[in-house]
Design an enzyme around this catalytic site. Sequence first.
Site, PDB file in Angstrom:
ATOM      1  N   ARG A 104       0.846  -1.201   0.000  1.00  0.00           N
ATOM      2  CA  ARG A 104       0.000   0.000   0.000  1.00  0.00           C
ATOM      3  C   ARG A 104       0.872   1.238   0.000  1.00  0.00           C
ATOM      4  O   ARG A 104       1.777   1.353   0.829  1.00  0.00           O
ATOM      5  CB  ARG A 104      -0.863   0.051   1.270  1.00  0.00           C
ATOM      6  CG  ARG A 104      -1.898  -0.992   1.378  1.00  0.00           C
ATOM      7  CD  ARG A 104      -3.000  -0.620   2.338  1.00  0.00           C
ATOM      8  NE  ARG A 104      -2.589  -0.083   3.634  1.00  0.00           N
ATOM      9  CZ  ARG A 104      -3.431   0.361   4.548  1.00  0.00           C
ATOM     10  NH1 ARG A 104      -4.735   0.356   4.302  1.00  0.00           N
ATOM     11  NH2 ARG A 104      -3.015   0.810   5.694  1.00  0.00           N
ATOM     12  N   THR A 108      -1.401   7.467  -0.430  1.00  0.00           N
ATOM     13  CA  THR A 108      -2.720   7.300  -1.081  1.00  0.00           C
ATOM     14  C   THR A 108      -3.457   6.072  -0.554  1.00  0.00           C
ATOM     15  O   THR A 108      -4.662   5.940  -0.735  1.00  0.00           O
ATOM     16  CB  THR A 108      -2.547   7.123  -2.601  1.00  0.00           C
ATOM     17  OG1 THR A 108      -1.838   5.889  -2.829  1.00  0.00           O
ATOM     18  CG2 THR A 108      -1.780   8.278  -3.213  1.00  0.00           C
ATOM     19  N   ASP A 200       0.100  -3.309  12.282  1.00  0.00           N
ATOM     20  CA  ASP A 200       0.573  -3.720  10.953  1.00  0.00           C
ATOM     21  C   ASP A 200       0.858  -5.219  10.965  1.00  0.00           C
ATOM     22  O   ASP A 200       1.819  -5.674  11.595  1.00  0.00           O
ATOM     23  CB  ASP A 200       1.842  -2.931  10.593  1.00  0.00           C
ATOM     24  CG  ASP A 200       2.250  -3.177   9.157  1.00  0.00           C
ATOM     25  OD1 ASP A 200       2.452  -4.356   8.779  1.00  0.00           O
ATOM     26  OD2 ASP A 200       2.360  -2.197   8.394  1.00  0.00           O
ATOM     27  N   ASP A 203       4.385  -6.420   9.686  1.00  0.00           N
ATOM     28  CA  ASP A 203       5.459  -6.127  10.640  1.00  0.00           C
ATOM     29  C   ASP A 203       5.389  -7.059  11.851  1.00  0.00           C
ATOM     30  O   ASP A 203       6.426  -7.492  12.368  1.00  0.00           O
ATOM     31  CB  ASP A 203       5.366  -4.670  11.115  1.00  0.00           C
ATOM     32  CG  ASP A 203       5.900  -3.705  10.065  1.00  0.00           C
ATOM     33  OD1 ASP A 203       6.604  -4.162   9.146  1.00  0.00           O
ATOM     34  OD2 ASP A 203       5.602  -2.503  10.157  1.00  0.00           O
TER      35      ASP A 203
HETATM   36  C1  PRP Z   1      -1.375  -4.722   4.446  1.00  0.00           C
HETATM   37  C2  PRP Z   1      -2.202  -5.982   4.575  1.00  0.00           C
HETATM   38  C3  PRP Z   1      -3.013  -5.965   3.320  1.00  0.00           C
HETATM   39  C4  PRP Z   1      -3.245  -4.511   3.090  1.00  0.00           C
HETATM   40  C5  PRP Z   1      -4.648  -4.183   3.485  1.00  0.00           C
HETATM   41  O1  PRP Z   1      -0.291  -4.903   3.612  1.00  0.00           O
HETATM   42  O2  PRP Z   1      -1.441  -7.147   4.722  1.00  0.00           O
HETATM   43  O3  PRP Z   1      -2.362  -6.541   2.204  1.00  0.00           O
HETATM   44  O4  PRP Z   1      -2.309  -3.805   3.911  1.00  0.00           O
HETATM   45  O5  PRP Z   1      -4.928  -2.870   3.239  1.00  0.00           O
HETATM   46  P1  PRP Z   1      -6.008  -2.407   2.164  1.00  0.00           P
HETATM   47  O6  PRP Z   1      -7.222  -3.230   2.383  1.00  0.00           O
HETATM   48  O7  PRP Z   1      -6.224  -0.959   2.528  1.00  0.00           O
HETATM   49  O8  PRP Z   1      -5.425  -2.548   0.797  1.00  0.00           O
HETATM   50  P2  PRP Z   1       0.862  -3.816   3.412  1.00  0.00           P
HETATM   51  O9  PRP Z   1       0.558  -2.956   2.235  1.00  0.00           O
HETATM   52  O10 PRP Z   1       1.109  -3.112   4.722  1.00  0.00           O
HETATM   53  O11 PRP Z   1       2.089  -4.684   2.972  1.00  0.00           O
HETATM   54  P3  PRP Z   1       2.917  -5.783   3.792  1.00  0.00           P
HETATM   55  O12 PRP Z   1       2.002  -6.978   3.999  1.00  0.00           O
HETATM   56  O13 PRP Z   1       4.029  -6.083   2.880  1.00  0.00           O
HETATM   57  O14 PRP Z   1       3.348  -5.192   5.109  1.00  0.00           O
HETATM   58  N1  URA Z   2      -2.741  -3.273   6.989  1.00  0.00           N
HETATM   59  C1  URA Z   2      -2.415  -3.737   8.219  1.00  0.00           C
HETATM   60  O1  URA Z   2      -1.478  -4.515   8.366  1.00  0.00           O
HETATM   61  N2  URA Z   2      -3.141  -3.303   9.264  1.00  0.00           N
HETATM   62  C2  URA Z   2      -4.169  -2.456   9.124  1.00  0.00           C
HETATM   63  O2  URA Z   2      -4.812  -2.124  10.123  1.00  0.00           O
HETATM   64  C3  URA Z   2      -4.484  -1.994   7.839  1.00  0.00           C
HETATM   65  C4  URA Z   2      -3.758  -2.428   6.785  1.00  0.00           C
END
Ligand code: PRP
Ligand code: URA
Length: 209
Positions: A104, A108, A200, A203
């Site tokens: 993400r 944005t 997160d 993380d």
């Molecule tokens: C997080 C999560 C989803 C996304 C959800 O991933 O694991 O994939 O955000 O958010 P959305 O519904 O608003 O799209 P992130 O982009 O943080 O990546 P990561 O898993 O690599 O940390």
């Molecule tokens: N992605 C995450 O990992 N946590 C949230 O709360 C939203 C998006």
Amino acid sequence: MENVVMFDHPLIQHKISRLRDKNTGTNEFRKLIEEIAMLMGYEALRDLPLKDVEIETPLETCMTPMISGRKLAVVPILRAGLGMVNGILALTPTAKVGHIGLYRDEVTHEPHEYYCKLPDPIDERTIIVTDPMLATGGSAVSAVDFIKDHGGRKIKFMSIIAAPEGLERLHKAHPDIQIYVGHLDRCLNENAYICPGLGDAGDRIFGTK
Ligand code: PRP
Ligand code: URA
């Protein structure tokens, strides 16, 4: 909502509460994500086709049902979706695994794709897309768009925690897919994080940040 399954099982709810706790460390967090995925997968695989086969028991020969066909794919959305894969593979060890890499944009909140590899023949498989967090729904919608563009048809989406906004967006964009949600949370905050949520997920699974 049609095609949406919410879980009220006490084991799933208990484990989600442990996930939320900021004092739950990486090791326990990973185990919990995997266990919840397995419990949710048990329900999500309820419609696996069966076929009667002949088996010889110590007493006699009988016709008895076994899962027919092996056309299952688990497709985690990287990174956090990876944490759910082994939970589902514990139920269906022969499933193939694809990957979709999305992150993400921090400003944005829109998803950007950086990797995709799906098992062939994708059109003949039941596909379980995994991502513990369904926040704005942007990542989920993009992942399912992508899988459909590549020919995927029978798609299930599994998330452990969803925000109402994300669930609605995914359901609206893809009313034909089955969506499984461990718990529906209250709302998104100004950074598009789910509240109360668990922070997160990527993380916390990988111990980064
Ligand atoms: C997080 C999560 C989803 C996304 C959800 O991933 O694991 O994939 O955000 O958010 P959305 O519904 O608003 O799209 P992130 O982009 O943080 O990546 P990561 O898993 O690599 O940390
Ligand atoms: N992605 C995450 O990992 N946590 C949230 O709360 C939203 C998006």
